[in-house]
Design a protein around this motif. Sequence first.
Motif, PDB file in Angstrom:
ATOM      1  N   PRO A  52      59.694  11.921  24.278  1.00  0.00           N
ATOM      2  CA  PRO A  52      58.876  12.028  25.494  1.00  0.00           C
ATOM      3  C   PRO A  52      57.464  11.485  25.271  1.00  0.00           C
ATOM      4  CG  PRO A  52      59.019  14.163  24.448  1.00  0.00           C
ATOM      5  CD  PRO A  52      59.899  13.226  23.643  1.00  0.00           C
ATOM      6  N   ARG A  53      56.719  11.371  26.399  1.00  0.00           N
ATOM      7  CA  ARG A  53      55.347  10.871  26.375  1.00  0.00           C
ATOM      8  C   ARG A  53      54.604  11.491  27.553  1.00  0.00           C
ATOM      9  NH1 ARG A  53      59.108   7.273  27.384  1.00  0.00           N
ATOM     10  NH2 ARG A  53      59.347   6.514  29.509  1.00  0.00           N
ATOM     11  N   PRO A  54      53.286  11.525  27.500  1.00  0.00           N
ATOM     12  CA  PRO A  54      52.547  12.068  28.640  1.00  0.00           C
ATOM     13  C   PRO A  54      52.811  11.229  29.895  1.00  0.00           C
ATOM     14  CG  PRO A  54      51.109  11.859  26.724  1.00  0.00           C
ATOM     15  CD  PRO A  54      52.393  11.158  26.394  1.00  0.00           C
ATOM     16  N   PRO A  55      52.887  11.866  31.063  1.00  0.00           N
ATOM     17  CA  PRO A  55      53.079  11.082  32.290  1.00  0.00           C
ATOM     18  C   PRO A  55      51.923  10.120  32.509  1.00  0.00           C
ATOM     19  CG  PRO A  55      52.558  13.370  32.820  1.00  0.00           C
ATOM     20  CD  PRO A  55      52.723  13.291  31.337  1.00  0.00           C
ATOM     21  N   ALA A  56      52.231   9.001  33.145  1.00  0.00           N
ATOM     22  CA  ALA A  56      51.225   7.968  33.400  1.00  0.00           C
ATOM     23  C   ALA A  56      51.298   7.539  34.863  1.00  0.00           C
ATOM     24  CB  ALA A  56      51.459   6.767  32.493  1.00  0.00           C
ATOM     25  N   ILE A  76      48.095  10.955  31.698  1.00  0.00           N
ATOM     26  CA  ILE A  76      47.408  12.132  32.220  1.00  0.00           C
ATOM     27  C   ILE A  76      46.303  12.602  31.271  1.00  0.00           C
ATOM     28  CG2 ILE A  76      48.994  13.854  31.258  1.00  0.00           C
ATOM     29  CD1 ILE A  76      48.745  15.280  34.072  1.00  0.00           C
ATOM     30  N   ASP A  77      46.423  12.245  29.985  1.00  0.00           N
ATOM     31  CA  ASP A  77      45.383  12.620  29.016  1.00  0.00           C
ATOM     32  C   ASP A  77      44.345  11.514  28.816  1.00  0.00           C
ATOM     33  OD1 ASP A  77      46.941  10.868  27.538  1.00  0.00           O
ATOM     34  OD2 ASP A  77      47.570  12.363  26.061  1.00  0.00           O
ATOM     35  N   GLY A  78      44.359  10.501  29.698  1.00  0.00           N
ATOM     36  CA  GLY A  78      43.309   9.487  29.705  1.00  0.00           C
ATOM     37  C   GLY A  78      43.544   8.251  28.853  1.00  0.00           C
ATOM     38  N   SER A 110      58.089   5.561  39.910  1.00  0.00           N
ATOM     39  CA  SER A 110      57.625   5.348  38.541  1.00  0.00           C
ATOM     40  C   SER A 110      56.523   4.290  38.479  1.00  0.00           C
ATOM     41  CB  SER A 110      58.821   4.896  37.700  1.00  0.00           C
ATOM     42  OG  SER A 110      58.429   4.207  36.542  1.00  0.00           O
ATOM     43  N   PRO A 111      55.563   4.427  37.528  1.00  0.00           N
ATOM     44  CA  PRO A 111      54.557   3.378  37.368  1.00  0.00           C
ATOM     45  C   PRO A 111      55.151   2.076  36.840  1.00  0.00           C
ATOM     46  CG  PRO A 111      54.304   5.043  35.658  1.00  0.00           C
ATOM     47  CD  PRO A 111      55.336   5.553  36.619  1.00  0.00           C
ATOM     48  N   SER A 112      56.353   2.129  36.305  1.00  0.00           N
ATOM     49  CA  SER A 112      57.072   0.916  35.906  1.00  0.00           C
ATOM     50  C   SER A 112      58.003   0.462  37.027  1.00  0.00           C
ATOM     51  CB  SER A 112      57.933   1.163  34.663  1.00  0.00           C
ATOM     52  OG  SER A 112      57.155   1.308  33.520  1.00  0.00           O
ATOM     53  N   CYS A 113      58.884   1.357  37.425  1.00  0.00           N
ATOM     54  CA  CYS A 113      60.018   0.993  38.273  1.00  0.00           C
ATOM     55  C   CYS A 113      59.833   1.281  39.755  1.00  0.00           C
ATOM     56  CB  CYS A 113      61.257   1.732  37.785  1.00  0.00           C
ATOM     57  SG  CYS A 113      61.756   1.261  36.111  1.00  0.00           S
ATOM     58  N   GLY A 116      58.000   0.248  46.401  1.00  0.00           N
ATOM     59  CA  GLY A 116      57.574   0.673  47.727  1.00  0.00           C
ATOM     60  C   GLY A 116      56.651   1.867  47.719  1.00  0.00           C
ATOM     61  N   ALA A 117      56.830   2.760  46.740  1.00  0.00           N
ATOM     62  CA  ALA A 117      55.960   3.934  46.631  1.00  0.00           C
ATOM     63  C   ALA A 117      55.804   4.316  45.157  1.00  0.00           C
ATOM     64  CB  ALA A 117      56.534   5.115  47.405  1.00  0.00           C
ATOM     65  N   ILE A 118      54.579   4.563  44.773  1.00  0.00           N
ATOM     66  CA  ILE A 118      54.250   5.021  43.421  1.00  0.00           C
ATOM     67  C   ILE A 118      53.210   6.127  43.544  1.00  0.00           C
ATOM     68  CG2 ILE A 118      54.777   2.850  42.240  1.00  0.00           C
ATOM     69  CD1 ILE A 118      51.741   2.211  42.352  1.00  0.00           C
ATOM     70  N   TYR A 119      52.987   6.855  42.473  1.00  0.00           N
ATOM     71  CA  TYR A 119      51.923   7.863  42.501  1.00  0.00           C
ATOM     72  C   TYR A 119      50.571   7.157  42.517  1.00  0.00           C
ATOM     73  CZ  TYR A 119      55.517  11.329  41.845  1.00  0.00           C
ATOM     74  OH  TYR A 119      56.618  12.117  42.025  1.00  0.00           O
ATOM     75  N   ASP A 120      49.598   7.799  43.132  1.00  0.00           N
ATOM     76  CA  ASP A 120      48.324   7.142  43.463  1.00  0.00           C
ATOM     77  C   ASP A 120      47.306   7.046  42.329  1.00  0.00           C
ATOM     78  OD1 ASP A 120      47.322   9.736  43.240  1.00  0.00           O
ATOM     79  OD2 ASP A 120      46.478   9.770  45.269  1.00  0.00           O
ATOM     80  N   GLY A 121      47.629   7.515  41.142  1.00  0.00           N
ATOM     81  CA  GLY A 121      46.707   7.390  40.016  1.00  0.00           C
ATOM     82  C   GLY A 121      45.849   8.622  39.783  1.00  0.00           C
ATOM     83  N   SER A 122      45.960   9.606  40.657  1.00  0.00           N
ATOM     84  CA  SER A 122      45.141  10.820  40.526  1.00  0.00           C
ATOM     85  C   SER A 122      45.848  11.922  39.743  1.00  0.00           C
ATOM     86  CB  SER A 122      44.782  11.351  41.918  1.00  0.00           C
ATOM     87  OG  SER A 122      45.946  11.814  42.595  1.00  0.00           O
ATOM     88  N   HIS A 123      47.102  11.715  39.392  1.00  0.00           N
ATOM     89  CA  HIS A 123      47.930  12.707  38.703  1.00  0.00           C
ATOM     90  C   HIS A 123      47.996  14.012  39.494  1.00  0.00           C
ATOM     91  CE1 HIS A 123      48.754  10.328  35.115  1.00  0.00           C
ATOM     92  NE2 HIS A 123      47.518   9.901  35.210  1.00  0.00           N
ATOM     93  N   SER A 124      47.983  13.885  40.824  1.00  0.00           N
ATOM     94  CA  SER A 124      48.035  15.059  41.700  1.00  0.00           C
ATOM     95  C   SER A 124      49.368  15.159  42.440  1.00  0.00           C
ATOM     96  CB  SER A 124      46.903  14.980  42.728  1.00  0.00           C
ATOM     97  OG  SER A 124      47.108  13.872  43.599  1.00  0.00           O
TER      98      SER A 124
END
Length: 151
Positions: A52-56, A76-78, A110-113, A116-124
């Motif tokens: 595993p790895r921290p979410p990005a 998420i850890d910068g 996913s930030p890779s895959c 049409g929709a991805i998380y906005d970068g705020s980790h919220s």
Amino acid sequence: MRKVPILVSSCLAGIPCRYNGKAKTDQNIVNAVARGEAIAACAEELGDLPTPRPPAEIVGGDGYDVLQGNATVVSIDGQDLTEAFVAGAQKVAQLATSNGITEAVLQDRSPSCGCGAIYDGSHSGTLAEGDGVLAAILKQRGLQVSARRGQ
């Protein structure tokens, strides 16, 4: 004449490669891989990120912006993971090209895959319109890309 396989996200094929060490299995995709109708790949693992790895998430845009150098992929850890995400996406795109692949079914959001929709970068947990890095590079190369949400 043999049909050209499609490209699929490894996690949809049942491979536990997501950031949390789990899969998002889609049985239809697992079956397609088993029949040789699909090739599974994970851009994040091919970019030498551990599982595993921290979410990005992508900060400052979407995958196209990352490829143009105008956005970054940040855990998420910068930690800036942009280089690994781009390198992995390029490896998967080369795999697609070398196999004559023209279609991809990727894990949504996913930030890779994401397609049409991805998380906005705020980790919220907030979604934004856009494509992930791999989806963007595949679309730039003319592939038909769609997203699917596994279990």
